[in-house]
Design an enzyme around this catalytic site. Sequence first.
Site, PDB file in Angstrom:
ATOM      1  N   ASP A 100      43.820   2.321  58.285  1.00 18.50           N
ATOM      2  CA  ASP A 100      45.704   3.058  57.257  1.00 18.50           C
ATOM      3  C   ASP A 100      45.738   4.197  57.700  1.00 18.50           C
ATOM      4  OD1 ASP A 100      45.432   1.354  55.843  1.00 18.50           O
ATOM      5  OD2 ASP A 100      43.559   1.984  54.431  1.00 18.50           O
TER       6      ASP A 100
HETATM    7  N1  URA Z   1      39.454  -1.050  54.572  1.00 17.45           N
HETATM    8  C1  URA Z   1      41.238   0.238  53.832  1.00 17.45           C
HETATM    9  O1  URA Z   1      40.404   0.458  52.905  1.00 17.45           O
HETATM   10  N2  URA Z   1      41.539   0.779  54.836  1.00 17.45           N
HETATM   11  C2  URA Z   1      40.955   1.470  56.613  1.00 17.45           C
HETATM   12  O2  URA Z   1      41.479   1.843  57.238  1.00 17.45           O
HETATM   13  C3  URA Z   1      39.948   0.013  56.564  1.00 17.45           C
HETATM   14  C4  URA Z   1      39.023  -0.331  55.589  1.00 17.45           C
END
Ligand code: URA
Length: 238
Positions: free
Chosen positions: A103
Amino acid sequence: MERLQKVMSNCGVASRRASEQMIADGRVRVNGVIVREQGVKVDPDKDIILVDGKRLERQAKHYYLFNKPKGVVTTCNDERGRQTVMDYFKKEKDRIYAVGRLDQNTEGLLLMTNDGELANILMHPSKMVDKTYEVKVKGRIADSVLQHLADGVELSDGMTAPADVYYLDFDGRTGLTTVEITIHEGRNRQVRRMFEYFGFQVHNLRRVQYAFLTLSGVKRGSYRSLTDEEVAELYKYK
Ligand code: URA
């Protein structure tokens, strides 16, 4: 022998889908003959493949372990002009891409490569590559919640698989609890959603390990190449 569109994408011409279109458009010749049908098998070491009249060269494979900073998006091209992981690889000539994604607000370990075969192997849901995250959340977390996270949480897309969960620290000054969680799946925003299930907003999320690879020695915003041994070890997921 390999499928023509796969050879094209492995050589960095375009994605498999776009390569299929180039074949259909009559832009590809194998040993002098235009090939328009899909699925033709070729030997990349022996056959002479021309795309728009240019000989296809086998591209060297690159593998990088990147420590992604917060705020950077995992796409090649961001239509909103945000900073992307590619901005950190401008001096690398060959086209590379991320293995999976983090993310925008997640930091930490992200593999980058132009080896489509390895990327597909590692991203396949059946491979269960371990991914470890350090999670900071506001407030204290009860042991029962940690146990529930480990056993599995019912999310909108189904129950999460068992995870390894460890309490690391509570900082009385900031009021943040640090937990380490290892998951074997990779659903969209999975870790955040697992904590949100219990009403915890994730304050900071950092991937600290991917399979056997760690961030050791790689500063935020920098990267290193994988060793041949590390690449061979990753191929064992095949
Ligand atoms: N889980 C999440 O919530 N975000 C990420 O970027 C990776 C795993």
